[in-house]
Enzyme design. Structure first.
Site, short mmCIF file in Angstrom:
data_model
loop_
_atom_site.label_atom_id
_atom_site.label_comp_id
_atom_site.label_asym_id
_atom_site.label_seq_id
_atom_site.Cartn_x
_atom_site.Cartn_y
_atom_site.Cartn_z
N ASP A 28 0.83 -1.21 0.00
CA ASP A 28 0.00 0.00 0.00
C ASP A 28 0.87 1.25 0.00
O ASP A 28 0.53 2.26 -0.64
CB ASP A 28 -0.88 -0.05 1.25
N CYS A 252 -3.66 8.22 -0.36
CA CYS A 252 -4.78 7.92 -1.25
C CYS A 252 -4.82 8.97 -2.34
O CYS A 252 -4.88 10.16 -2.06
CB CYS A 252 -6.08 7.95 -0.47
N ASN A 261 -1.16 6.61 5.16
CA ASN A 261 -1.41 5.60 6.17
C ASN A 261 -0.86 6.01 7.53
O ASN A 261 0.13 6.74 7.64
CB ASN A 261 -0.70 4.31 5.75
#
Lengths: 323, 323
Positions: A28, A252, A261
């Site tokens: 991620d 994001c 994050n």
């Protein structure tokens, strides 16, 4: 380096004794990096994360290279780290991805669903239900192969197009993911807008629909600085699986200012202060994030990494530092 | 700008209905700025903070100009804002400072004590008890003039030289400040090392020694990203006074990487999400912090300010932004 005795370990009542950190930095965290990170650097990153004591390290994604060019080297990367004595889940978007992961011996996979139609459309070009239908055979075949399946659910609290996300909508997709066989869920606050009361209400709503807390992980973003407060609320509710990204890597693309994050270091600082065992060596982890920051050419957004950064680090000085 | 309906307001049980934010940006936030901020800019900053709905705005410090050159204009600044319909506490280090503040009509003052000998020595060049002795006539004379007195207590959780700070030490100085007449205390985590269990234990220890929670405010620093989680813990204990700094201005010169005070915007985001009334207009506050950031020549460290920053802001783009 940490100061001797800090943070002072002071347990609080009604918190879990252990927390499992699901480290997402290598997948991620890196997936939105524009400049290609060499496969060997990714492997070294994962090795160092394991060496720092992380036990669940999401390694990569078997997504089509056109969607996420940064992770196009999944086939090359996975064998480089597959022998590490840690859990190495990988993202699989569809059956083709699952085939690739299984062929390499992956024992844990994850699918990535959305609680909102807008994000399902933007991210998967499908409706929520079409995406679920796509995941169904993936999960069934993974379970048939005795592979652990995590279901990510994004936009559980707010959506950049739709605003607040109704609880029932989130609960419905959670139930669907569990009913198709997911072993655990990760509740994502993809744009970082959640606050602690909202977190508790969602967890309670899920419990009321028969979803036990033990199957739930939380995945908070720090876009509005709320990630750690939300984590505390989730721990107070009994959650023991927390997603975090070493050095706060990632973000994001749909949140305007992509502070991403929750940083693993900030989480470990709090857990250590609460006397909750994670098995992570904070100095070693911080050094790993500093090392990765130097590879990426910019300082870590993690407050703890900045505070603990080593004197000789290329990025030990915060560019906003006042003195 | 905020997205309609976000954060979703979801109250949590056992939290206060109202929280009073003690805004410290104009004093604590600016005092360590190297470049002199013009008096009129400071006044405008305070006016904008009041216009955004903040009701307690610490304005300046009547400290000797040699110690804090940035606030050497206290005599000029205070009359520019004295008529605002808000509480405007000012710091007074000693009787001379109190005289200056009273001469200008200040109705709220604050003294600044330390829980540790090392910081008392570094900051005040006195022992803890010598500093308390210095404050005693200040507090007595302020109370005699019916002036509200706040007692700051720094290094309540950790100290850069001494490590963890024993609770008894903090409790002793708190009691001394209250016994000499302070109306409220602000418990400072000057180097940002506290975690929620430690916060709860200190609050409980103070209660056990007869200090009611209603006299206690909390002052957290975000050096390790813990400020908002600690605030949540304090609210759960019943604390209703929270210090914060607009835009996250300020820092501690003794913490290596000086990410400073809890940003007021990050706090307001959480409180709004929890349905707790603060009276603050978040968009107006964010615009104020953006305006101040442009005056200071660098982006705000507040995550919320960065996320909400206006498209036309000089600092709307986070320098670490990935896309």
């Amino acid at each position: 380096m940490t100061v001797q005795g800090l943070p002072m370990a002071v347990p609080a009542r009604d918190l879990p004794a252990r927390v499992r950190i699901h480290e997402v930095g290598a997948r991620d965290g890196l997936q939105n990096e524009k400049a290609t990170v060499p496969t060997e650097i990714k492997a070294e990153f994962i090795r160092r994360l394991a060496d720092a004591g992380l036990t669940t390290i999401e390694a990569t994604s078997f997504v089509h290279p056109r969607w996420v060019p940064q992770l196009a080297d999944a086939e090359q990367l996975f064998p480089l780290v597959g022998d590490l004595p840690v859990a190495l889940p990988v993202l699989v978007p569809n059956e083709r991805g699952l085939d690739r992961a299984l062929a390499l011996g992956a024992r844990r996979v994850a699918v990535f669903a959305s609680a909102t139609e807008s994000f399902a459309k933007a991210n998967l070009n499908r409706t929520v239900d079409e995406a679920l239908a796509m995941f169904e055979p993936v999960v069934a075949r993974a379970k048939a192969a005795d592979v652990h399946v995590r279901g990510y659910l994004s936009m559980c609290f707010g959506d950049p197009w739709e605003g607040p996300v109704p609880l029932e909508q989130v609960v419905r997709v959670c139930r669907a993911l569990l009913d198709m066989g997911c072993d655990e869920l990760s509740l994502g606050d993809t744009i970082g807008v959640a606050t602690p009361g909202h977190v508790l209400r969602l967890l309670t709503a899920l419990n009321e629909q028969g979803v036990p807390t033990s199957t739930l992980g939380v995945h908070f973003h720090d876009t509005y600085g709320q990630a750690l407060a939300n984590t505390l609320a989730a721990l107070q509710h009994g959650v023991t699986t927390v997603d975090a990204s070493a050095g706060g890597l990632g973000g994001c693309p749909y949140a305007k200012s992509a502070t991403g994050n929750l940083a693993t270091e900030d989480l470990v600082w709090m857990l250590r202060g609460l006397g909750i065992d994670t098995g992570v060596d904070l100095d070693r982890l911080t050094a790993t994030s500093e090392w990765m920051a130097a590879r990426l050419g910019r300082p870590s957004p993690s407050r703890t990494v900045r505070a603990l950064s080593h004197e000789d680090s290329e990025y030990s000085e915060d560019s906003h530092k006042e003195r």
